[in-house]
Each structure stands twice: as structure tokens, then as C-alpha cells.
Design a protein around this motif. Sequence first.
Motif, PDB file in Angstrom:
ATOM      1  N   GLU A 118       0.832  -1.188   0.000  1.00 22.19           N
ATOM      2  CA  GLU A 118       0.000   0.000   0.000  1.00 22.19           C
ATOM      3  C   GLU A 118       0.875   1.249   0.000  1.00 22.19           C
ATOM      4  O   GLU A 118       0.595   2.226  -0.698  1.00 22.19           O
TER       5      GLU A 118
ATOM      6  N   VAL B  82       2.256   1.897  -3.471  1.00 20.59           N
ATOM      7  CA  VAL B  82       1.253   2.499  -4.358  1.00 20.59           C
ATOM      8  C   VAL B  82       0.925   3.913  -3.911  1.00 20.59           C
ATOM      9  O   VAL B  82       0.862   4.854  -4.712  1.00 20.59           O
ATOM     10  N   GLY B  83       0.785   4.053  -2.583  1.00 17.58           N
ATOM     11  CA  GLY B  83       0.361   5.352  -2.062  1.00 17.58           C
ATOM     12  C   GLY B  83       1.376   6.423  -2.359  1.00 17.58           C
ATOM     13  O   GLY B  83       1.028   7.524  -2.821  1.00 17.58           O
ATOM     14  N   LEU B  84       2.629   6.111  -2.129  1.00 21.95           N
ATOM     15  CA  LEU B  84       3.643   7.121  -2.373  1.00 21.95           C
ATOM     16  C   LEU B  84       3.699   7.472  -3.851  1.00 21.95           C
ATOM     17  O   LEU B  84       3.867   8.634  -4.223  1.00 21.95           O
TER      18      LEU B  84
ATOM     19  N   ILE C  33       1.213   7.454  -5.876  1.00 21.39           N
ATOM     20  CA  ILE C  33       0.076   8.332  -6.153  1.00 21.39           C
ATOM     21  C   ILE C  33       0.384   9.746  -5.691  1.00 21.39           C
ATOM     22  O   ILE C  33       0.113  10.737  -6.394  1.00 21.39           O
TER      23      ILE C  33
ATOM     24  N   ALA D  74       2.646  11.380  -8.053  1.00 19.86           N
ATOM     25  CA  ALA D  74       1.928  11.769  -9.273  1.00 19.86           C
ATOM     26  C   ALA D  74       1.162  13.048  -9.036  1.00 19.86           C
ATOM     27  O   ALA D  74       1.125  13.952  -9.889  1.00 19.86           O
TER      28      ALA D  74
ATOM     29  N   VAL E 176      -5.870  -1.852  -3.488  1.00 16.15           N
ATOM     30  CA  VAL E 176      -4.611  -1.319  -3.993  1.00 16.15           C
ATOM     31  C   VAL E 176      -4.665  -1.210  -5.502  1.00 16.15           C
ATOM     32  O   VAL E 176      -4.254  -0.191  -6.085  1.00 16.15           O
TER      33      VAL E 176
ATOM     34  N   VAL F  73      -4.705   2.451  -7.911  1.00 12.28           N
ATOM     35  CA  VAL F  73      -3.890   2.718  -9.088  1.00 12.28           C
ATOM     36  C   VAL F  73      -4.773   3.015 -10.286  1.00 12.28           C
ATOM     37  O   VAL F  73      -4.545   3.962 -11.040  1.00 12.28           O
TER      38      VAL F  73
ATOM     39  N   ALA G 240      -5.395  12.218 -10.594  1.00 13.44           N
ATOM     40  CA  ALA G 240      -4.421  12.105  -9.521  1.00 13.44           C
ATOM     41  C   ALA G 240      -5.066  12.435  -8.181  1.00 13.44           C
ATOM     42  O   ALA G 240      -4.879  11.730  -7.179  1.00 13.44           O
TER      43      ALA G 240
ATOM     44  N   ALA H 231      -7.281   9.608  -7.145  1.00 12.03           N
ATOM     45  CA  ALA H 231      -6.541   8.459  -6.632  1.00 12.03           C
ATOM     46  C   ALA H 231      -6.038   8.737  -5.225  1.00 12.03           C
ATOM     47  O   ALA H 231      -6.126   7.890  -4.326  1.00 12.03           O
TER      48      ALA H 231
ATOM     49  N   PHE I 244      -7.039   6.748  -2.017  1.00 15.53           N
ATOM     50  CA  PHE I 244      -5.987   6.023  -1.305  1.00 15.53           C
ATOM     51  C   PHE I 244      -5.931   6.410   0.173  1.00 15.53           C
ATOM     52  O   PHE I 244      -5.991   5.550   1.062  1.00 15.53           O
TER      53      PHE I 244
END
Lengths: 741, 97, 535, 517
Positions: free
Chosen positions: B69, B72-74, B76, B79, D149, D153, D165, D168, D172
Motif C-alpha cells: 500500500e 502504491v500510495g507514495l 500516487i 503523481a 490497492v 492505481v 491524480a 486516486a 488512497f
Amino acid sequence: MLLQHEVSAVGHPLAGTVAEWLWLLPLLPLLGFVINGLLSLVPATVLGPGDPDIAHGAEGAHGEAGHGVAVHAHDSADDHGAHGDDHHRVVRHRFAWLTSIVGPAVLAVAFGLAVAIFLAMRGVGEMSAPFVQRYFSWMPAGSLRIDAAFQLDQLSMVMILVITGVGTLIHLFSVGYMQDDPGYPRYFAYLNLFVAFMLVLVLGASYPVLFVGWEGVGLCSYLLIGFWFSEKANADAGKKAFIVNRIGDFGLLIAMFLLFANLGALDFVGVNEAATRLTFGGPLVTAICLFMFLGCTGKSAQIPLYIWLPDAMAGPTPVSALIHAATMVTAGVYLIARSSVLFSMAPVAGLTVTVIGALTAIFAATIGLKQWDIKKVLAYSTVSQLGYMFIGVGSGAYVAGIFHLVTHAFFKALLFLGSGSVIFAMHAAYHHTGSHEDAQDMRNMGGLSRYMRVTWVLMWIATLAIAGVPFFAGFFSKDEILGSVFLRARESTLADASWLGIPGSSVLYAAYALGLAAALLTAIYMTRMMLYTFHGPNRTGEKERDHLGEAPWIMTGPLVVLGVLSLFGGWLNLPALTSFLGPVGALDRWLEPVVGESARRVTSGVAPEPAHNVELALVGSAVAIALLGIIIAAVRLKPARLVPKAQAPEEHGIERVLANKYYVDEAYDRVVVEPTVGISRGVLWKGIDQGIIDSVFVNGSARLARGVASLGSWIQSGQVGTYAWVLVIGVLAVLGAFTIR
Amino acid sequence: MLAEAIFFSAVLFTIGVIGVLTRRNAIIIFMCVELMLNAVNLSFVAFARAYGVAGQIFVFFVMTVAAAEAAVGLAIIIALFRHKQTVNLQNINLLRG
Amino acid sequence: MRELLDSIGYDSWVLLALLVIPALAALGIWVHGAMLGDNEARDRASGTPRQIALWAFIIEFVVSLGLWWSYDPSTAAMQATLDLSWIPSWGVRFALGIDGISLMMVLLTTFLMPLAVLGSWTSIRLKRHSYYALLLLLTTGMLGVFVARDLFLFYVMWEMMLVPMYFIIGIWGGERRIYATMKFFIYTMVGSMLMLVAIVYLGIKAGGAAGPDFAYESVRRMAGSGGAMTLFGAVVPASLLMFLAFSLAFAIKVPMFPFHTWLPDAHVEAPTAGSVILAGIMLKMGTYGFLRFALPFFPDAAMHPAVRTTFLALGTIGVLYGALVAMVQPDFKKLVAYSSVSHLGFVMLGIFALTTQSIQGALMIMINHGISTGALFLLIGMIYERRHTREIAAYGGIARVVPLFAALLTFVSLSSIGLPGTNGFVGEFLVLLGSFQTTPYLATLATLGVIFAAAYLLWAIQRILFNRLHRVENEHIPDLNARELALMVPLVAVILWLGIYPAPVLRRMEASAEQLVTQVSGVAPATSVARAGNP
Amino acid sequence: MNFMTPLDLSIPSQLTIALAPDLLLMGGAMILLLWAAWRPEGVRHQRTIGTACIALIALTAVVIGWFIYRNATATQGPIAVDRFRWIADLVLLLATAGTIALSMDYNEREGMMAPEAHVLILLASSGMMLLAAARDLMVVFLGIETMSVATYVLAGMNRRSPRAAESAMKYFLLGAFSTAFLLYGMALVYGATGATNISVIGDRAVQYGLTGSPLLLTGVALMIVGFGFKVAAAPFHMWAPDVYEGAPTPITAYMAAAVKAAAFAAFLRIWYEAFTPVYPSWHNAIWWLAAVTMAVGNIVALRQRDLKRLLAYSSIAHAGYLLVALTVNSAAGSEAFLFYAFVYTIATLGSFAVVVALGEAGERSLNVDDYAGLWTVRPWLAIAMAVFMLALLGFPVFGGAGFFAKWYVLKAALQVPSPHWKLAVVLVLTSVVSAGYYLYVVMVMFMRPRLAGAVVPARSRGLTGFVIAASAVLLIALGFFPERLVRLTRGSAPLSALSVPAASSSVPLPLTRPADR
């Protein structure tokens, strides 16, 4: 299936006679209606003589569409302007000739059939039960059973003869009076339809069938009053007549509901049988009778619903004669006579009828004193005379009421047709010169006797008849009514009852007094009308005068016949006092099977045989009153001083009040019509409908939802922090929910 | 012993929650979430002492998943940073209503 | 006639056919439109859909006409029944049937629909394919409501017909059509959704352990029995709440005061055929619902003095209120809309008065109102097509210009007023007569409506037809053409027929009306005299 | 293989068989991922991978069909082998296939040439399938995280879009936050019962008289938060509108349909199997959750003019309806859930497909008012959209099976000894509110004139068109003939609900529960 006869009438003496053809009576005029109605839809007018602006107006109206019949009445281009002016553009319908034949012919045949049936009835001698013919089941619903059925008895026979007889004459008159009107076939269609409904009214064997005729004649009255509908006043008058009548019909409906709910029957035979089981003078029968009488006040123009009748003069004059004098307006009298069993059971109701009748008689007579429109005078006179009839039937003198109904039909039809003849002449005169003066205002007449001899003589006969001058028709009938009231004031179930705390006998004496007073006024205003119209100098105008003249024979012919009837109508029911003139009480005997028992119930079984001197005194006073009235009018009124309408000064004081009919119309407008419309618009529609239900509840809930939605959107701020907070609050809420069981 | 561990875990969890509620930086918030996860892990471990191995296995799962997680989180967050040049959440509200 | 019908097994397929014919025709129109490809081609071929629709409706009417003879008036039992399995897992069946009440409604529907098509003939110019297809689908839904013997099916049909009407008003309607159609839809939905809850509840209760059962008879047997619910702390009989749920749905549809405000908007904005159908048929579904469901299901609740008095009073208020508000409307269509409130008030009064006469009268008014108000809307549509305004004030004196129109408008208005000899009288008379036996004071008040009816309609037609012709643009209005006359003739004929000889109609509904009275009041009405003598 | 005897899940080989569909999908996805990475990005490649993904889904569906056909059962274990799982799987696969089909068109239009996206969807779906199968809290957690997860994405897949973005990121952060609550709840439940297997939890709760245990109840409450978040139930729904709006449209459809259904499947199974003994305690919470969710979703949707956002609120509302099925805690509830999920998935997929079809590159023209007069230019799209809207509104015939779905939930709510009629009333009344926005969309399409200068939307691409048409036809067909689907869902309650002796679909769980609120 439709015309299935039932066997119930088989044992009747009339079975198998010409009376079996009863159904043809209303069907004949109905046929006329259909034919003339179809003709009226044919776009087929041809231009009449004169009137250059007709062509113009007609052109404007049809345009390319080519609907010639569009020219029903005057339009703005050639409006004669005069309010209530009977005569309009001269545009003859292509099929006017056919209408001229069909219209009166159906009536004539019907009259012939009526006479035949009458002879058949005479032939079978004593006939105690009515001759009922059931044709088909009309409204079967559970225990209710209403048949389309006609009932022939002595009372309906009288009515049939009057309707078809006087009707035929008036139809004939109409041929002359109306044939140059572009709506001629339409006129006859309505007129024929009226007669059909009127016959249904008097032939119906049950209240609902009667009601068909009752409302049907109202419809025709509506259509004929508003015949020249392009004038708002005429259309207004028609509408007013219909609505006011509906108020009365409301009463009649309630009476029917009461009858069915309590007696379980609505046919006359059944009701009359069951009625005797009711408590004499009880609240139920009183209520039934009072509601029924409400219906009568509407149809027969009694206080408080008389207001439509004077306005109804907006219709063509023959219509006034037929509907608003001779037949329809007397339907209320017929209804009470028809329901005599009920009314004789309800003294309070009877007294009410008498009082209303007496008040109407005097009230209308006072207004009649100051009217200038010749037809308005006659209209108020009609209201007044109807009041007399109600005094009669209300006080239990059913035969007297019917008797006056018949004689009134003769002389009032004559008066109206005579006035029609006058207006016809006046209009022709004005028409020739293109003047826009009022052809119906007596101030524009005067001295017409020089130009129309026949009309003049006949109108005088009718005037004397209505004034109650001895040996004219009205004398006998009016006298009988007044005499009956006087006698019943002395002894009858009515006299024993009390009305609003007043002893019945006092009420009846008062009614008698009012009747006498009204008789005086009648004599005065009728003489006034005759003087202003036919005597003194002519005020029509210099140029117009040359064009005044007598109407054609098709119009004067019926007048003559009616004149004869007005002269000798009294012979129908001569009082004992005048036995030297012929057989006494013919009508009394004729109607005995129908109303005899009821009449006896009112008089407590005692035959109303007055002492000779009392009778003489009564007759004497009546005659004296009538003559007095004529003399007062002749002495006091100065036709020579009258000026034409255009130059007439305004009236003042009581005269003005009378001329404006006591401002009753205005009062009704203020008290009833305007508040109703105002409340409907302001409170019910704008207030409740749009304001409360729609704005607050319907759209309000939508607004509320949208408001909450805005709040939700506002919280949805896009901030993760907020969302986390809400989430945590949610966590706490869920945990909280766990603690509640 | 168990009670203390549970209590400690609860406190830790609450601190994490309060962190999420009060901070505005995405990374710090994410760290607070990680703190909450670890508080849970603590509970699992503590309970596992009473009940056996299942709780401990659970902790391994949690750790593994948290790592995924985080990855993925970092990503995001990076981004997002590319678009906004900030990770302050107060400035990130294109989407709302 | 009966033999002929029997020989073709008429009873066994007629109801299904009635539902299927319009649906198939709609499909046909749809296919026709789809095959044409683009909008231009569709507009060029726009004459075809109305032809298809007209003929489908005429066939439909002819097919339905057989019911008149095949129906056995001596029994109140469901006839021409059909019972197919639909969703067995839920106990839902495709069960159809008619009794005297639905018979008349079915015939009314099939009678009015061809006229509605003729009324739309030239006034609908855009998207005719969709319009007529929707009209046909709507018919399936409406007939489905009247013939369904399964509550679930009934509800499906009930909701189904809402959608085509939504589109018909919303697409082909007047200026404020969107507001009107949304209001119509949501208003109606509020009621029907609560009814859905009640239906589900009843179906489950009727079925017991074997799963839901929505068959009309099973539900009726179970519906009124026992059960209580707590509402804000108070214990309320379940049957009362169920009754109210049903009643709300129907009362909105009727529409009964004070749930009527969707009606003026919907009526005014709908295209002519929409108004005709709304007034002529859809409003009747509300009263039909009371007769078919609300009352027989929950006699105790409905006949509870407080409830009954409330409904009677609301009916009476509707009569007077509708008439008074109608009187002051500047828009003729709105006037007629409020007059519907008034007429349907009579129906409600008659239904809740619960005598054989009042029920039969109510049914008669349901028919008459369909005919007369339908005719009025058609006439308004005709004049609207010529002048593009419904403002009463924009007319005046046009009787001279359009005598045929004037004659018909007057005649139809008179029937709406309830002139004896026309259909209107029979219904009102029976309702008032019947109601007077149970609730004399309210019936007396309602009778006043007879006066107001004359006031508002006569005043309106005076302002339209009579008075002076004061506007130039009114001088060249063409009179009715052959098509318009042809579509009015059947209406006029029926108005007269039902006014003069309504007995055949009354006889066919009598048994059902009496059965209803018996079921609801628990007491058989006095033995019918009329039925004994009439086969 | 012989399924006459139940699979013994303690034997690894048999467990593998029980997991066969999941493993197939997951393994296939891995291979496809390699293939996707192997080749350069490009339009054709993207389509090829997408097609392969759909083929894989079809294969998985066949396997599931075989399981259904053989009526497979299993002993107690971490994995359920029951109808409930299979039908939930089918719903999920249907949604996944639809999403991938839409993505293929969408990604091409938006210039997102990453074929991995499709595979990622498959991976998320395999997590969901695990979720539908899970009978152990650990599996639940794994499933949820696998799904989440991957979805985080997916939401940010469009790297060029700041909105994606943001979407997401919100998803998240809040997702992780809620997962912490869920996990903490699981820990507490574990602490109270000492078990992670849900049927064991249920058994022990009864056995040890834990129905009043604060530990257990707090755990249940926190788990409600976690699941409430995943299904977007108010007040845990706040993320949904923002995320739905920002995410690529096909992914929005995926989240609205599949994510919700999967989370619900687990939600339902856990609550039915593990927490039925404490039903009286959580009943209130779920009741209010359902009511508030229906109200919030439907009411706030009234203000929305962005179609994706509007549909987001609509999906919140539908979560509320589904919660009603959970509230009743009966076999009828789970049947209703499956039926509802099926119909709702089709309608949602269809409506988002229309959004995809009408959207222009860069996610423009998503405002409802852009649809004005759509009927006149793209009648079929307008009609299909109307069908979807009416289906979501729950209207019969024209809305196809939408009405049956709603009715099924109502039936479940009322088919218990003391019916939840108040909740039913809330349901129908909020449905009325929903007419305000569903019909608004229909109204705009059919009754408003086309905006001046509005371009005629291009003909929709093949797959999008197919998804739209198939959804509409399927909905309508089910609207006439729902019987087969009903049969399929019948008797598909989670295991323990069925294992209760003498339980039939109309009889609720034999446990005391408070009188209706």
C-alpha cells in the motif's frame, strides 16, 4: 326492446285508444327540432332586402371559408345599439320556407293529437287512475327503478292542450316575426325542442322524467334568451336564467332524494301512495315540499329567484310569450298541483308557498309600475301573476291555480305577442330610416292605436282580462284564487297551522290582502302600458312615423285566436255565482280525480262553499279594485306629457328605486356573485391551490429537498480533512448506535 | 499484561486518528495511517498470546499489505505532486460538490 | 352474438389480445421507424405511424366490443379469465379477468383511443413514430391495469403506463410541459410507491409460508385481517395503514382534493390526446383502484366512521372546490381540468357512500367523464390548432364563425353540466341519490356542485362562443373539417345513448356493484327489483 | 472430480480445487501482465490484451458455471464453496468484462496506451472474487487489499489528468484510513473470540455467551465502518463522489459496480455467518446506516449536474438499498442482494457506457446539460440511457428488471415476522426523490432542445456500443422474464444461514432480534 310496453296499462280504460300514441306528442316537436337543427347547420343564407352593410358584414364574417351561416346575428358593423332590440339583420336563410312549414306543422299535428286524446279521455268518462305507459327502463340501480314512462291524467291533459294549443299559435306568429332572421331554422329548432321538453315535463310519470323536461325547458330557455348571442347582455341573460334555474333545480333534486330515501319511490303513483303514510305536517314532508318549492321558485320566477325572468326578455318576443309567460314558467305551479298530495300533508309548506306567492305578486307589481320597456312591464306582470297562481296552489286551491295558469297563458301570450307586433312595427319603422332608437321603450311609442288597429283592440282585451274586469278570462280565475284564500283563512288545515309563529289564518288573510293590492297595481300598470303605447301623441319620430303599420296576417291571426280565448277562457270554470253563463266548475270536475282528495285534505273535508253574500262581497271588492286601478291610471297618467327616451329626464326617489327593480340584481351581485368569484379566485385558487398546496407542500418539499442537497454539497468540500472528520463522526455514531437497543 | 497492551494499542490508534484529522500534509497523514495499522498489529500480537498463532500470521499479512500500500500510495502522492507542486491537502480540491 | 363469440373461443383470448395488439402495433411502428434510418426519412414517412395506430386502435375496439355481449351480467364473478404463470418463484401470475366494473373501463379505453389518435392527426407533427408507439404502449398499460387479477401484475401495469405519459406530456406538450410532466410523474410516484410497500406486504401475508401470493382473491381474503403496527409509539391496525397506502396512490390519481394540483398542470400542458387520455382514462384508475382494491381489501378500515367521513368530506370538498376554482380559470383547459376535480369528487362521494345506486352512479360518472371531458379536450384541441391559444379571453363570439364547433362545444358542455337526457345526468343523479341515503348532509352540499358546474361552464362557453366577436384574428377561423366531425359523432352518439338509455350499461355493472356493497358493508343491499325483470 | 461429497478444505489439493476460478484468473492475469509488458505500447496491443483479458474472464466464468452445475459444496474452511460465492463471482466478472471492454475504447480515445491497465483490472477482480469467497477474516483482508490497492492505481491511471491524480490520492488516503478501522475491528473480534474463521466466530459468540461482549461489539462496529466505506454508505461515502468524478469513466463504472458488489458480498457473508448472534446489537446501526445512506445519496444527487458525480450519488443511494437487504438478516435478504447486484451492475455499467460514448477526449461533455436534445441526434443512445435511468429508478417494463430488483429488496424487508416496514417506507420515499434526478437526465435528453452550436456526438465505438446495447437488452429481457435469474439466486444464502436446521427462504434466522424500530 327500446319501446317495450308493459302490461300494467292494459286494464286501463284508455288502453287501446288514441292515448296509446302519447309518446308521439313530444316526439313530433323533437322531429321538428332535428329537421330544423340540421337545416340550421347548413351554411345557406341569402341576403335579404335592404341593409347595404349586411353584405359587408357577411363578407367579413365568412371570408374564404364560405360559412354563410356565420351571420347569425348583428355584428359590430350594424348593431342597432338599442338594448333589448328584438330585430336584427334581415338575412333570410335559404331553407326558411322549409322551416316555416316544418316548425309550426309539427306543433299543429301535436295539437291535433292532443285534442284527439282529450276527446278519447272525455269518451271513457270517469277515469280515476292515471294512464301510465312504460317504454323502457331508464335508470335501474339496485332497488331504484326509474322507467322512461309517461303518465296521462286530467292534469297533464290540461297542460298538453295549453302547450300544444298556445304553442301552435306562437309558432305561427313566429313565422312572421322571425323569418327574416338569418338564424331562423335555429330559432325553430330551439322552439320545437322546447315544446318537446315541455311535453316531457307534463307527461313524465315520475319526478326524474319530469326533471328531464324541467331542465330541458331550462336549456331551451337558455338557448332562446341568448338567441342573439353576439350581444353580451343577451348571452348574460341566458346564462343567468340557466344558473338561477339550477339553484331551483337543486331544491327539486334534494326533494327527489328525500322522497327516495324515505318513500323508496319516485314515480307519481308510488309517491302518492306512500305519501299518505307520512306524518301529517311532519318535518319530513315539510322539508320535501319546501325543497320542491325551491325548484318552483326557480322555474316560476318567485322570490327570491325571480330575477332571471325580466332579463329573459332579451330573447325574441314570441319566446317570451311561449316560454316566459304561457308555459315554462308555470311549470312550478304544475309541479305543486302534481304533488298536491304531498303539499296537502304539509300545511307549513303550503303557507310558505302562499306567502312567497303573495309577496312576489305585490313586489313584482310595484316594479312593473315604473318600467319603460314594454316587455319588461309584461315580464314583471308575469312574475306577479305567477305569484297569484302560487297563492292558489299554496293555499290548497289547486284547481284555481291551474285555472289561472290556463287563462294567464291565453291573455299573457296575447299581450306578449301583441307587444311583439308593436315592436315589429317599431323596428320596421326605425329600420327604414336607419335610426338606432330603442324599439321597445314605451317613451318612443304612443298613439300606435292609429297605426295598428287589430293589435290595439286585442291588447285591450288582454289588459282587461289580466286586470280582472268581469267576464274576461282573468276575472274568473283571479277571483277564484282570492276567494279560495279568503275561505281557507277561515277554516282549513292551513288556517290551523302556524307559520313562523304566526297563525295560519292571519297569514292567509294577509295573502288575500296582498293579492287584492297586487290586483290594484296590476290594473294600474297594465293601463299605463296601454296608454303609453297606444294612446296619446306619437313619439316615434317624424320620419319613422310613416313606416308604422300593422303586422302581416300570419302574426295577427294567432292574436285574434288568443283574443277570443282571453275573452271566453273563464268559461272553463265558472263560479256558482255566474251559473247563468253556462255549466259551473267544469275544470273543478275535470281535475277532481287528480287534486280533489288533496284539496279536501286542506279544507278538512269541508267543501268550500261560501255563503252567497260573502261570495258577492269578495267578487265585488275584486271588481271594484280592478276598475279602481284602471280609473286611477287613466286619470293620473298623462301620455301627452311623455317625452321620447332620448330626452327623458332621470328619475328620482322611489321612482328610481322602482325603475331599478329595488336594486335586487345589484344586491345579489354584491352579496352572492362577487364574493363567490372573489373567494374562488383569491382564496381557493390563488390562496389554497397555488399558495398552500402547490407552493408550500408540493414545490415546498422539492425546495426542501434541494436545500438539503445544497447542504450536502457544501459539506462535500473536496477537503480530505473534512471527509476524515465526517468519517470519524460516523464511527462515533455507529458506536453510539450499538449502545442503543 | 494483555489489558495494558490493548490499552496501549488503543491509544496508539487514537493518536493515529487524531493525526489524520489534524494534519494537512498527505505524507504525514499517510504516516498516521501507518501508525494506526501498527496499533492494530500490536493488538493482534497481544491477542495472539492468548489465542495462538493466528493473530501473528495476521500481523504478517498486514505488514506485507501495508508495504504494498505504501508503495502504491507514495506513487500516487508523487503523481499528484507533479500536477500540483504540493502535497498540502488543503490546496487539493478540484473535485467537490 | 354470444354463440358466435363462443364458437371462436372469444372469452379465452380476448383480454390477452387486447394487451398484445397495441404492443405489437407499437413494435410495428418502432420497426418502421428504425428501418427508415435517419430523421428526415422518418419525417417524410410520418403519415404511416398514425395510420398504423388508428387501425390498431380500431381493431382493438372491435375486438373489445365482443365483451359487451360475451359478458354475463347476472354474475359478479370474474369473466373472460386467463391465468398464466409468469414468475412462479415470487408467486406472480399473469392473471387477467373482468367484472362489470372493469368491463366498462376497458370499453371506455378502447373507445376513446381511436378518437385520441384522430385528435392527434394533424396536431402532432414531430416524431410521430415515437408518439404513436408511446400511445399504443400506454394503452397496453392502461388496459392491463383494468384487467389484471394479480396485484403484482396490476402494479407493473400501473407503473408502466406512467412512462409513456411522461414522454407524451414532456415531448409534445405545451410551454411549461417539463414542469408539468415532472410534477405529474413524481406526484403519482409518491402514492404508488407506498402502495408498492402495501402490495408487497399483502402478497407476503396472503402467501404465508409457501411464498408470496398476489392473486386478487387470495389477497382479498387475507388483507383485512388482523395485525398492528406501531407508528410514533401508537399502535395502529395494519389494515388501516395499508388502506391509507392504497388510498394515497389512488387519491392522487383520482385526483382527490388536496392531492389534485398536478392535474391542472398536466392537463394544460399535455397534447390533446394526452389530455383526453389523462382525463378520460387515467383518472379513472384512481377510482377504479378504490373500487377494486382499497375498499374490498380493507372494508373495516374504509368503513371506519372517521375514515369514511373524511373521504366523503374530501369528495364533497372536491366537488365544490373544483367547481369554484374552475370558475375563475382564465385558461379553458385548466378550467376543464378543475372541472375534473369536481366530477371525480362526485365519484369519490359515490364510492364511499356505498349504496348500490351511488356505486353505479360513480361508475357512470367515470364513463361519462371520460366521454364528455374527453370530448371537451378534443374540441379545445381543435380550436387550439387553429388559434394557438387556450385563453378564454382570446375568444368571444366565435359561434358565428364556427357554428359546428359552437354547437358541439355547447352540447358537450351541457353533458358535462349534467343536463338530463345526456349521460352526465344519469351518473350525478345516481351518485347523489345513493349518497343521500347514507350521508344526506354531504350529499346536499355536493348537489350544490350542480349549480356551480352550470356557472363555470356556461360562463366559459359564453365568453368563448358568444358575446361580441371582438378580435380580428377570430374572424377567419375555419370550422370543423370532416375528420374532426367524424371523431365527434361517436362521442355525441354515446353522450345521448348513455343519457337516454343507460340501462344496458347499468345492468352490466349492477351485479358487481352489489357484490362490492355486500363485501364492504357486510350487508347485502335490498334485493334488486330491476334485475329480476331484465335478462 | 466428484462433488457428491463436500470438498475437504483442510486438504491442500481440495482447497486448490475450491480456489480454482480465483487462481485461474489471478494466474492468467500474471501471464497477461508479462505479455503486456513485453511488447511496446500501442493501440493494437492495448486491444489485444484487452481482448485476452475478456477471454480469460469468459474462461473463468465457464469454470464457475461448471461449479454451479455440479452443485459443489465444501466443509468449513477459509474458503466458501456455495452458490452465493459463484453468483457474486459472476456479477463481478460481468462487471469486469464490461469495464475492460469500455476501457479499450476509452483508453484509445484518451490516449492512454497502457495495456497493463486491463490486467490491473483483472487483478482487482481476483481480489474481489477472493472477497466473495472469504470465510476467514484474513482472506477478507487480503481480498479487500488486493482489490483496493489495484483500484487506487486504476483511479489514477490517467497520468495526464490532475483530477485523476487527486481522485486516486483521496481514494488512497481515505481508503487506507478506513482499512485501519476495519483491521482494528477485526483485531478486536479476534480478541473477543480467538478466531478468524467467521463461522467459528459465530459459533463461539454463542458458545461463550459473547453477545454482550464490548470487545466483540466494538469490533463489529469498527468493521461496519470499514465495509461502510468500501460500499460507500453514508456517512462513510464522502470519498465516492470525488473519486468517481476524477477517475477514468470505465474505472468509475468498475468502482460503482464491481467494488461495491464485492465489498457487499463479504459484508453480507460476515454479518450473516459471524455476527448473526449479535444481530440485536448491530441491527440499529445498520438500519440507520441504510436509511441515512438512501436519504443522503438520493437527496444530494438532486444538486448534481456532472453526470459522473450524479451517478456517484446514485450509487451511494443504491448502497443504501442493498443495506436494507443486509438489515433484514435473512436468506431472502441475500437472495435479494444477489439479484439486486446483478441488475444494478448491468444498469450502472450501461449508464457509464453511455457516458463513455458521449464523453469527448479529455473527459469533456460530462455535464447533464450537454445531453440536451440527445434524442434528436442519437436516438438509440438516448433510449438506452433512459432505460438505464428507469432501471436505476426501479421502474417496471421500461426500466426492465430494475423494478424487480427493488421489489426483491422490499420483499426481503417485509418477509420477516416483524416486517421492516418503516425501512421499506424510507426506501420507497427516497426512491421518489431519486426520480428527481434520474428523470432529470431523461428529461434533458428527450424534452430539451439541442443546445445551439452543440456538436453531434460521434457514433459510439464498437465495444462501447455493444456494452450499451447488451446492457439495455439484458435489462429489458430480464424485465419480462426474471424467473431464471430468480431461480439462480434462490437458496444461495451464505453457508451458515442455510445450515440452520429447517430454514427455508421465508423463515428468518432463528435468533432473537429486537422488535422493529
